[in-house]
Write a protein that holds these residues in place. Structure first.
Motif, short mmCIF file in Angstrom:
data_model
loop_
_atom_site.label_atom_id
_atom_site.label_comp_id
_atom_site.label_asym_id
_atom_site.label_seq_id
_atom_site.Cartn_x
_atom_site.Cartn_y
_atom_site.Cartn_z
N TYR A 165 48.03 87.11 60.57
CA TYR A 165 48.09 86.79 59.03
C TYR A 165 48.28 85.36 58.96
CZ TYR A 165 53.42 86.53 59.15
OH TYR A 165 54.68 86.12 59.50
N LEU A 166 47.87 84.91 57.84
CA LEU A 166 48.24 83.42 57.25
C LEU A 166 49.20 83.34 56.24
CD1 LEU A 166 44.32 82.50 56.88
CD2 LEU A 166 45.71 82.20 58.91
N ASN A 167 50.37 82.54 56.33
CA ASN A 167 51.25 82.22 55.17
C ASN A 167 50.64 81.22 54.73
OD1 ASN A 167 53.39 82.54 53.63
ND2 ASN A 167 54.45 81.01 55.01
N VAL A 168 50.37 81.13 53.42
CA VAL A 168 49.64 79.92 52.64
C VAL A 168 50.61 79.41 51.47
CG1 VAL A 168 47.75 79.11 51.32
CG2 VAL A 168 47.33 80.71 53.25
N ASN A 169 50.86 77.87 51.43
CA ASN A 169 51.60 77.63 50.43
C ASN A 169 50.82 76.48 49.91
OD1 ASN A 169 54.78 78.54 50.43
ND2 ASN A 169 53.91 78.64 52.37
N ALA A 170 50.82 76.45 48.53
CA ALA A 170 50.04 75.39 47.70
C ALA A 170 50.68 74.91 46.52
CB ALA A 170 48.67 76.22 47.06
#
Length: 255
Positions: A165-170
């Motif tokens: 999985y990818l943990n994305v923070n924007a």
């Protein structure tokens, strides 16, 4: 592509709506999300949940992990990807991975061998009152743009052959598009507890350090990227690793 969309803030949150609208142009999206706020519940799981129809899919009286299980196993057949978010507030650092309901939904999907993307938006607590901050979907524009890009591109580029999985923070959306960088979760940890009579207050001091810019996180970590105004993407695996430990083997034999 069939996408199951969930979150931990609740199905009526603006962050989920922002991702639903952004992804609907490139995928068939069904929301299976908590009926109310389930923030910071980790992978808490129920044995029974009530489900009701919702204009975006299904509202579940349960946790994000509940939503993934009932979504994948009962409500939404043939899911290609689980997207969790967009969370109102960042999920940065190793210590959040087991605590965050947003990230835990992605982890739950990984155990079903379904790739997942957890998405969160950093809210600068030195600029707004997080407790009352209620942004409209447009504020999640950078997170939505990054998520749509990753959903489209990772499906054909083999990213999930390595990452579960990818943990994305924007960052909060701005007039200019943000740079995207690949990161590792920060290992820095600064929890505190102060007693006041019969009450003990727990404080996550990292948010204060992010506000005043005193974090020691080096370049290449997720927190440094988000403080620099970039979109952070951490490729992660879900199962806990098992390492051969010679000393422990010796203790077991001695026992």
């Amino acid at each position: 592509m069939n996408v199951l969309l969930t979150n931990d803030d609740g199905i009526d949150e603006a962050g989920l709506r922002a991702l639903y609208d952004a992804l609907s142009d490139v995928a068939s999206v069904t929301a299976v999300a908590p009926a109310d706020d389930q923030s910071a519940v980790g992978r808490t799981l129920s044995t029974r949940v009530d489900v009701r129809d919702h204009e975006l899919g299904y509202a579940v009286e349960g946790t994000p992990a509940d939503c993934v299980v009932v979504g994948l196993q009962s409500l939404v057949p043939d899911v290609d990807l689980v997207v969790s978010g967009c969370n109102r507030g960042a999920n940065l650092g190793q210590y959040t991975l087991g605590r965050s309901g947003t990230v835990s939904a992605a982890v739950e999907a990984a155990f079903f061998d379904v790739p997942a993307i957890a998405v969160s938006m950093y809210v600068p607590t030195d600029e707004v009152d997080f407790r009352t901050y209620d942004p409209d979907p447009a504020v999640y524009g950078e997170a939505a743009r990054a998520t749509r890009f990753l959903v489209e591109e990772t499906a054909r580029d083999g990213v999930f052959g390595i990452a579960d999985y990818l943990n994305v923070n924007a960052p909060i959306a701005d007039e200019d598009a943000s740079e995207m960088v690949v990161t590792e979760p920060s290992t820095y940890y600064d929890m505190d507890a102060e007693r006041d009579g019969d009450v003990v207050h727990l404080y996550d001091r990292i948010w204060e350090r992010m506000g005043d810019g005193s974090l020691p996180d080096p370049e290449g970590t997720d927190r440094r990227a988000i403080l620099d105004g970039k979109v952070s993407v951490s490729p992660l695996t879900a199962p806990h690793t098992v390492t051969h430990h010679e000393t422990l083997v010796g203790l077991a034999e001695e026992y």
